[in-house]
Structure formats: structure tokens, C-alpha cells
Design an enzyme around this catalytic site. Structure first.
Site, short mmCIF file in Angstrom:
data_model
loop_
_atom_site.label_atom_id
_atom_site.label_comp_id
_atom_site.label_asym_id
_atom_site.label_seq_id
_atom_site.Cartn_x
_atom_site.Cartn_y
_atom_site.Cartn_z
N CYS A 50 0.83 -1.20 0.00
CA CYS A 50 0.00 0.00 0.00
C CYS A 50 0.86 1.25 0.00
CB CYS A 50 -0.91 0.00 1.22
SG CYS A 50 0.07 -0.02 2.72
N ASP A 96 3.88 -35.70 -6.00
CA ASP A 96 4.76 -35.89 -4.85
C ASP A 96 3.83 -35.92 -3.65
OD1 ASP A 96 6.99 -35.81 -3.15
OD2 ASP A 96 6.70 -33.65 -2.89
N ASP A 124 7.02 -30.25 -4.89
CA ASP A 124 7.49 -29.03 -4.25
C ASP A 124 8.93 -29.08 -3.80
OD1 ASP A 124 7.12 -30.86 -2.23
OD2 ASP A 124 6.60 -29.33 -0.77
#
Lengths: 723, 52
Positions: free
Chosen positions: A33, A442, A616
Site C-alpha cells: 500500500c 509428490d 514441491d
């Protein structure tokens, strides 16, 4: 990150010097922001010696210019970290490469082509009117056409540069890409139009040449943006993986050094929360280590002096002092990186849909144009009229629709997926995803949560042990604290690394930790925690890595969609089997090594299957790179995210069926667009050959076909808005 | 006819003016941080204008 604690000389490499000023670029995460921007810039400007500081909210990069010799990346990082953001230094070479020059050139070319296309109409619209019998003398027409030429020719030559350059480069290599017919078409059109104007004829296509370039540049720019966004996302991932190690010298003083400089025999400090930079033996300290990146086994292993650690192992609780056994390029991670490289090379041989289409399109259109010219002349049209018709063939068939057909669809699809938290890295990835017929998963971190969870415990006992658990950094204790929910921590907590915690609960001395620590007898499983309150009988808490809640339903959906599913886990076979049974998977393989996973992909490929790999860990990276297409969750390690075609945020598996569905739709729309372009050409080409096409019809047909193709592409985006 | 020879180049000139302005804004980096610039306009303490 430990960067803030490093002595500043270690980060010298990140300073870019240009004589007058020193520049440092930081990649900052978590700033979204305007007020974050204010705070970051103020903090940076308050540093001594800083001349200017500017934070780019769009790219997340802070660039700071300091007086020569006064730049201090380490203190800058400290200042930004103190505000609650994550900051890492950005490699100066990467920062320069990021400067998007090609993109700016394309936008400028697009602007010039747009200007040309609009302004040339001012002169050609009256000429069109003349084609339909309105009053327009040949002299006026010629004057108008010269004015049109004055605007169109420079614009077309400037805006066409990206195409001319690419066509020239391709011709020098002895090949013809899509830009060769585009360049020939544009240049021939300009030449024919000039000769027509000079001879006072009505058939000048100045407007068509510029409009063609304008439409093609839109497609080119869309494609460029898709690739640039993916590339910069990948670069940010790389920047976050700053390869640093902390080396101890003879006197025990710590120095930050690049991992590449670590030599065998060096003493390295690995603080809690960091990964081992190279393979090594533990010299001092004890801790729990998460090997999930290397072996896929998710439950932490306790290590003490003498234990061997592989590069990439995550140290979870206490600091470890490591004696390096190998340099970084000889460590276990490097072997996986080499496997990945091999996979990436095999993937780059993939031929994209648009290139396949171009391979057919180019020879066909050129021989038809040539035939029109030769045939027309032989049939007595005269060379001028024959050349005019050949040029008309090139103009009306010019690959407007073809150039827009694929990029427009892929940009619309990637925009829709991006809103759902899926980042697709390239247009080619969509094409490969749509061809997949098998999916290999996986286990740890993809189908499961990737962290231990408490099973089958009495809530009253959990609440009793929770105050102690909240004071510990141990992953099992954290899981226990999570299960209990928020609350107070116990008083006087003392943690003994590798053993457990001790403190006061309800006025009595309590211990939480390994079996020996609380005086119990272990039941032979590493995933347990014992709790003893005073002299009472110790209580056992058991943990396992739970499946993701949506895993079963998503796998059912994928099976319904007709995919063959399999589980490839590095975890022990028993754990792989129980997960496969819970998920209803018939095909599963446990205790897979990284090379074993890659070999499974190769075997499936040899059997004619196209595999989507979802993984991953570092142990999946090679398989991710080798598979036909690949996906990685946002929590995956950098190497895997880089190897994968797309990354989905939050680890939610429902992203997989969504991505595959959209990839299939994308292919369908692209093929529809090609079919439409082929049909259009089938009508337009004969019309041009028999001389039915005049400049007005050419302009109309060209923009009309591009419009149809673009609208068809946008259907993907609209479908997403409704859903 | 004479009017045409005047008005034509004149309107092309106006178009060129717009094109020049676009090229300048592009080179000046005014499209580099659209999100940040939206916030900058609200805060007097932040450096204004495009980045160097």
C-alpha cells in the site's frame, strides 16, 4: 533471513558503482500500500549518505542511491526488516537485465503504427468513396494518395522494424519464420502502392500496410508481456535465494561468504531456520533437521555431533556448527541441478502451435502469390495488373489472425488463472498442459500439509501440555500448540535443544520432550512427544503428516476427467502406501530418490504418456524439469518453482483441475482461431486472385478477421468473470 | 482543394504532437510504477514525478 546479522563487507557484491553514486537495489516483500511505500522510503532516506530512495510498488523494488563509498546494504536491510518487511539484495546484473527495453520499443512501435493507421485514413477514406462511384477526379485522388504515402511510409518502416529485424536474423540462419512473410508483405505492398500512385491508379494499399502492422504489434506486445511477467516472477524467486553461508574463522569470528567460496574443511554456522549450504558433518550442537527437500521424508530427524547433513537440509531448532565435506558444486543439491538442466533442454525442443501453423502457412501463401503473378501475366493481364493481384493476395492473407490467434487466447487465460492465484510462466506451458494424460504427485507438501499434526489426543491433556509447547521452537511442540489454539505460555520455560522444554504448569514442574527427557520408554517412533506433570505417569502425543482436506475430492475429479494418477514419494514405502490408500490411488511408489523420480518420468515418456508432475521439494526438481508439464505449490522451494511451468498459491490442490480445464479451453480456442483464419484465407485468396479485392475490402477484411479472433479469445476471460 | 492541402498536414501535425507526447511519457518512465504513482499523489512527503 540472517542477512541482517551479516557483517556488511559480505554484501559488497550487491552495490552498483558508477563513479558518482553507489546504487543498491532491494527486493521487498510484504509492501502493498501507499503507506508501506512512505515508511520504506523514509527509513531509507534516514540512512547516512543516502541521496535518493525510491520504492516501486508495482515491482516491489527499492532502489537507493548513496554518496560514493557510503552505501551499506546490510544496514539498509536491517532498517527495512525493522519495519516488518522482508528484504533481500538484488543482484546488480539482474537489475540491469530487468530493464525492459524490448517492451518499450514494442510499445513505441505500437504507438507509431496506431498514429499512422488513424491519420492515413483521413486521406484514404475519400479514396474508398471514389471506388464506389462517388465523385472524385483522378487528380484529387492522386494528391490524396501522395499525402497518405507521406504519413504511411515512415510509420510502416518504423513500426515494422521489430519484424524486419527478426526476419533478417531468421533468413541469415537459413530459416523462414512468421516474420519473413510479414516483412515481404509490408515492403511489397508499400512498393506496389508507390508505383500505383505514381502511375495515377486507384489501387494503393498504404492504409492496409500500417493497419496490418498495428494489429500484429498488438499480438506481439501481448506475447511479450506474458513472457516478461513470468520471467520477472522467476527472477524474484532467484533473488530471494541469496546463496550465502556463515563461515567461522580460526578465532571463531563469523563471516558471510558466498556459498560458491566454501571449501571442504571449512567450519560453518547454520542457525535455526536456515538450510545447510553444503554437505557436511555436525561438529557441535544438536537439533532437529527437516530433510524433506532431499529425501521427501517430512518428519524431522534429530542430529548431534558426528551426524551427516546434506545440502538443503533445514535446521529447525538449535544452532549447528558444520564441518564442510564438499564444495557447493559437489554437494547433493548440485547433482539435482544438473538433472534439472538436462530436463529443461529436452523441453526447449517443444514446437509451439503457432510455429506449426507458420510452417504450413508460409510456403502455401508464397507459392499462391507467385502463381497469381506468373499465371496472371501468362493469361494476358499484363505485368502491372498481375503484380497488383499478387500483392493483394499477400495483403489479404497476411497473418493478422494467425499472429493474434494464440497470444490473445493465452493472455486472456493467464489473466483468468492469475486472478485464481495460479501463475503460468509461458504461453508454451498452456499448450503442454493441455496435452497431458497422466499426473504424478509428490506426497509431502503437495498432497499432505507438509508439517506434523497431532492425532487422537484428549483435548484436556492437550490443553494441559499447551502452555509448555508454546514456549518451544520444536516443530512437534508447535503442532501441539496449534492444536490447543491461542493461550498463555508457561512460566520459567527452559529449552534444552534436542531434548525438550521444562517449566511450571499449574504450580508444578512439568517437562515436554523426548521419551528419555521425561523419563518414559519410547514406543520406537520418532513422531511422538512425551509430557510429564510433576511425578505423574508420562503422557504420549503422536503426530502424523495429515492429507490436505481437499486432496480426496480433487483426485476424484481428476480421475473423472480421465487422467491416470500416480504417487511418487521419497518417504518410506509404508507412509507412501497409507497415503495412497487414503486417497484411493492404485499406483504408488515409495522411497524414490530424485533420480528415481526423473527415471519414472522418462519411462512414462517412452511408453507414450505425457506427464504432468506436481511437486514441491528439491527431490522433485529434476522430475519437474523433465516432465511434459509441471506445477509447484507457492510454498515450494525456489528450484522447484523455477523448474515448474506454473506455480499455484496457497497449496490448494483445486488449482490443478482448474488449470488443466483452462489449458484445454485455451487450446480449443486457439485451434478455433486457426480454423477461422484458414477459412477466411480460403475465401479471401481466390477473391484476391481474380481481382475482386480493392483497398477498401482489404482494410475491412483484415481488421474484421483480427477482431473476430480477439473476441473469440476473450471468451475465456468472460467465462471466468461469470464463474 | 487548397484548403485540403492546408488542413491535411495540419491535422497530421496535431497527431504527431500526440505521438511525441506519448513517446516522451514512455521514455520518461511514467508507466513503470502505476500502482505506486497512484499512492504518491496523495502523500506530500514522497518524491513526486517519475523515477530517474
Amino acid at each position: 533471513m540472517t542477512d541482517a546479522a551479516l557483517p556488511s563487507p559480505a554484501l559488497d557484491a550487491f552495490i552498483r558503482r558508477d563513479g558518482k553514486t553507489d546504487r543498491v537495489e532491494l527486493l521487498i516483500k510484504g509492501a502493498h500500500c501507499a503507506s508501506c511505500m512512505t515508511r520504506i522510503e523514509r527509513a531509507a532516506k534516514a540512512m547516512p549518505g543516502v541521496a535518493t530512495a525510491r520504492f516501486n510498488l508495482t515491482t516491489g523494488k527499492l532502489s537507493v542511491a548513496s554518496e560514493t563509498g557510503r552505501a551499506d546494504p546490510a544496514r539498509l536491510i536491517e532498517a527495512v526488516t525493522a519495519l516488518g518487511f522482508t528484504a533481500v539484495p538484488y543482484d546488480p546484473a539482474e537489475a540491469l537485465a530487468e530493464d525492459d527495453r524490448t517492451g518499450r520499443e514494442l510499445v513505441l512501435a505500437l504507438g507509431v503504427a496506431g498514429f499512422g493507421a488513424m491519420n492515413v485514413m483521413m486521406f484514404t477514406v475519400p479514396v474508398w468513396a471514389g471506388l464506389f462511384g462517388q465523385e472524385l477526379g483522378p487528380e484529387t485522388r492522386t494528391v490524396l494518395l501522395w499525402l497518405a504515402a507521406l504519413v504511411a511510409a515512415p510509420c510502416a518502416l518504423f513500426a515494422g522494424m521489430p519484424f524486419f529485424r527478426s526476419a533478417f536474423a531468421s533468413l541469415r540462419k537459413g530459416k523462414a519464420n512468421m516474420d519473413v512473410p510479414i516483412s515481404i508483405g509490408v515492403l511489397l505492398t508499400l512498393a506496389v502502392s508507390f508505383s500505383e500512385t505514381a502511375l495515377g491508379g486507384p489501387h494503393a494499399y498504404f492504409d492496409a500496410a500500417v493497419m496490418l502492422l498495428f494489429l500484429l504489434l498488438i499480438g506481439r506486445y501481448l506475447d511479450h508481456r506474458l513472457r516478461r511477467n513470468a520471467r520477472s516472477a522467476a527472477r524474484h524467486l532467484l533473488a530471494l535465494q541469496v546463496p550465502m553461508a556463515v563461515r567461522l574463522d580460526g578465532r571463531g569470528v563469523r563471516h558471510g561468504v558466498p556459498v560458491a567460496e566454501v571449501m571442504p574443511g571449512d567450519l560453518l554456522a547454520v542457525p535455526a531456520g536456515e538450510r545447510a549450504p553444503v554437505d557436511g558433518l555436525v561438529e557441535r550442537g544438536s537439533s532437529e533437521v527437516d530433510n524433506s527437500l532431499i529425501s521427501g521424508e517430512c518428519l524431522p530427524v534429530s542430529v548431534g555431533p558426528g551426524a551427516k547433513l546434506y545440502a538443503g537440509a533445514l535446521n529447525q531448532s538449535g544452532e549447528l556448527i558444520l564441518r564442510a565435506l564438499a564444495a557447493s558444486q559437489d554437494s547433493a543439491i548440485a547433482a539435482i541441478a544438473r538433472l534439472m538442466e538436462a530436463g529443461t533442454q529436452s523441453r526447449s525442443a517443444y514446437v509451439r502451435l503457432a510455429d506449426k501453423a507458420a510452417a504450413i502457412y508460409v510456403p502455401v501463401v508464397h507459392s499462391v502469390a507467385l502463381m497469381t503473378f506468373a499465371g496472371g501475366w501468362l493469361l494476358g493481364l499484363g505485368p502491372r495488373e498481375a503484380l497488383l493481384r499478387a500483392a493483394a493476395v499477400l495483403i489479404v492473407t497476411c497473418p493478422c489472425a494467425l499472429g493474434l490467434a494464440v497470444p490473445a487466447v493465452q493472455v486472456a487465460a493467464s489473466g483468468r488463472l492469475f486472478r485464481k492465484g495460479v501463475l503460468v510462466k509461458s504461453g508454451a506451458a498452456f499448450e503442454r498442459l493441455s496435452e497431458v494424460d497422466s499426473i504424478f504427485f509428490d506426497k509431502t507438501g503437495v498432497l499432505t500439509q507438509g508439517r506434523p499434526q497431532l492425532i487422537g489426543a484428549d483435548p484436556a491433556l492437550v490443553a494441559l501440555a499447551a502452555p509448555l509447547a508454546r514456549g518451544s521452537h520444536h516443530p512437534l511442540a508447535k503442532a501441539l500448540a496449534d492444536a490447543a489454539g491461542p493461550g498463555m505460555a508457561a512460566n520459567n520455560i527452559v529449552e534444552t535443544a534436542g531434548s525438550g522444554v521444562e517449566g511450571i504448569v499449574k504450580g508444578r514442574r512439568a517437562r515436554l520432550g523426548r521419551a528419555e527427557f521425561v523419563g518414559a520408554v519410547s514406543e520406537g517412533s520418532a513422531t511422538e512427544l512425551w509430557f510429564a506433570l510433576g511425578a505423574e505417569e508420562p503422557i504420549r502425543f503422536a503426530f502424523h503428516d495429515a492429507l490436505r482436506p481437499e486432496a480426496v475430492s480433487v483426485l476424484q475429479e481428476l480421475r473423472r476427467m480421465g487422467y491416470r494418477l500416480a504417487l511418487l514419494s521419497g518417504d518410506v514405502p509404508a507412509a507412501a502406501r497409507s497415503a495412497a490408500e487414503a486417497l484411493g490411488l492404485d499406483e504408488w511408489h515409495g522411497a524414490m530418490t530424485p533420480a528415481g523420480k526423473a527415471a519414472m518420468i522418462d519411462r512414462a515418456k517412452a511408453a507414450g504418456h505425457k506427464v504432468l508432475m506436481v511437486g514441491d521439494g528439491l527431490n522433485d526438481a529434476a522430475a519437474l524439469a523433465k516432465a511434459h508439464a509441471s506445477m509447484a505449490p507457492g510454498a515450494a522451494i525456489e528450484a522447484s518453482q523455477n523448474a515448474a511451468d506454473c506455480v499455484y498459491a496457497g497449496g490448494n490442490l483445486s488449482a490443478i483441475p482448474l488449470t488443466l480445464t483452462i489449458a484445454r479451453q485455451t487450446r480449443k480456442r486457439a485451434v478455433e482461431n486457426f480454423t477461422f483464419a484458414a477459412l477466411y484465407n480460403a475465401v479471401a485468396t481466390p477473391a484476391a486472385m481474380i481481382g475482386l479485392v480493392n483497398p477498401f475490402i482489404a482494410a475491412l477484411a483484415m481488421s474484421g478477421s483480427s477482431l473476430v479472433v480477439t473476441l473469440n479469445a476473450l471468451r475465456i476471460s468472460f467465462a471466468g468473470r461469470r464463474a | 482543394m487548397n484548403l485540403l492541402l492546408f488542413l491535411g498536414p495540419f491535422s497530421v501535425g496535431l497527431g504527431l504532437l500526440g505521438l511525441g507526447a506519448f513517446a516522451w511519457s514512455l521514455r520518461d518512465g511514467q508507466y513503470d510504477d502505476p500502482k505506486g504513482d497512484a499512492g504518491r499523489i496523495l502523500d506530500d512527503h514522497l518524491s513526486q514525478g517519475p523515477a530517474d
